[in-house]
Design an enzyme around this catalytic site. Structure first.
Site, short mmCIF file in Angstrom:
data_model
loop_
_atom_site.label_atom_id
_atom_site.label_comp_id
_atom_site.label_asym_id
_atom_site.label_seq_id
_atom_site.Cartn_x
_atom_site.Cartn_y
_atom_site.Cartn_z
N GLY A 112 76.57 -20.64 8.08
CA GLY A 112 76.13 -19.24 7.49
C GLY A 112 75.69 -19.42 6.18
O GLY A 112 74.81 -18.52 5.85
N GLU A 125 77.54 -25.76 13.93
CA GLU A 125 78.07 -24.74 15.02
C GLU A 125 78.15 -25.47 16.12
O GLU A 125 78.90 -24.94 17.06
CB GLU A 125 76.96 -23.73 14.95
CG GLU A 125 77.15 -22.66 13.85
CD GLU A 125 76.14 -23.10 12.67
OE1 GLU A 125 76.10 -22.04 11.77
OE2 GLU A 125 75.52 -24.02 12.51
N GLU A 173 72.30 -20.90 6.12
CA GLU A 173 71.42 -19.98 6.96
C GLU A 173 71.01 -18.89 5.92
O GLU A 173 69.73 -18.29 5.82
CB GLU A 173 72.01 -19.26 8.03
CG GLU A 173 72.00 -20.29 9.22
CD GLU A 173 72.89 -19.47 10.41
OE1 GLU A 173 72.17 -19.09 11.58
OE2 GLU A 173 73.98 -19.25 10.51
N ALA A 192 81.05 -18.36 7.85
CA ALA A 192 82.06 -17.65 8.20
C ALA A 192 83.46 -18.05 7.99
O ALA A 192 83.70 -19.12 8.17
CB ALA A 192 81.69 -17.15 9.53
#
Length: 261
Positions: free
Chosen positions: A113, A137, A116, A68
């Protein structure tokens, strides 16, 4: 999709392979618009019968996706961030539940992300290098929100996954290959060609049998052995009368390579 100054994600079809290309300098960090474009491309590829395999790749040299966009994340309201996360979760879910084979082609940093997104794909093929893969994170007082914890433990096991998640420390591609996070690792000079060859090889295969195989593997992980065997039996029964099965058997008898639809 026609590229514009605001077009970060595009879809290109070559030899039955749909290449979803990410290009948002400097690090392919995502925001809401990024995710909306990605979802559009995934859905478009999914319903295109010409496409048998989907490849997610970066147009940038040093980054696959750095997760992000932190600056936007910090300036957003909580509700805006939740909406962005919901779109990121949807993109990962669309990739992981695709009836087609999905390949993540990683040539640079894949963090948060970004990793992911890669783990939502069936295969991760990586380029050799000193870049990083990880889920940092925890260092922001958070945990992965797009399926990272659950997909990581299923790829590399509880022990190593817990270590990566709790420390937030990234690893390099060589280590990722050693622990099973990455399926294959190739030198930069041949990387793109290897991804292309692998994708096109799968794309020439029997699509219905490939979809059934994916269902056997992923659904089977959630079932007991007896229920898994029953699922396998049901799926193989559904394939006997398909054109691909007829072609595969005929090609075997005629001692030639099959030509699947």
């Amino acid at each position: 999709m026609k590229a514009t100054t605001d077009q970060f994600i595009t879809l290109h079809v070559v030899n039955r392979v749909g290449y979803i290309k990410i290009n948002r300098p400097k690090a392919n960090c995502y925001d809401l618009v990024f995710m909306q474009q990605l979802i559009f491309c995934i859905k478009t590829a999914e319903v295109n019968d010409e496409i048998k395999v989907i490849v997610v790749e970066s147009e940038l040299e040093k980054f696959f996706c750095a997760g992000a966009d932190v600056k936007i994340f910090q300036s957003n309201t909580t509700e805006q961030n939740k909406l962005m996360v919901e779109h990121a979760q949807l993109s990962a879910r669309l990739l992981s539940t695709s009836k087609k084979v999905v390949i993540a082609s990683i040539n640079g940093h894949a963090l948060g992300g970004g990793l992911e997104l890669a783990m939502a794909c069936d295969f991760i093929i990586a380029q050799e290098g000193s870049y990083l893969l990880g889920l940092p994170e925890i260092k922001l007082g958070l945990i992965p929100g797009n399926g990272g914890s659950q997909r990581l433990i299923r790829r590399i096991g509880r022990g190593k996954a817990l270590e990566m998640l709790i420390t937030g420390d990234p690893i390099q591609p060589k280590v990722a290959k050693e622990i099973g996070l990455v399926n294959a690792l190739y030198p930069k000079v041949t990387f793109r060609a290897e991804v292309k060859a692998f994708a096109e090889k799968i794309a020439q295969g029997p699509s219905k049998a490939i979809t059934a195989t994916k269902k056997c593997v992923y659904k089977g992980l959630e079932l007991s052995l007896d229920l898994g065997l029953k699922l396998e039996s049901q799926l193989v029964d559904s394939l006997y009368e398909t054109e691909d099965a007829k072609e595969g058997n005929l090609a075997f008898v005629e001692k030639r390579e099959p030509k699947f639809n």
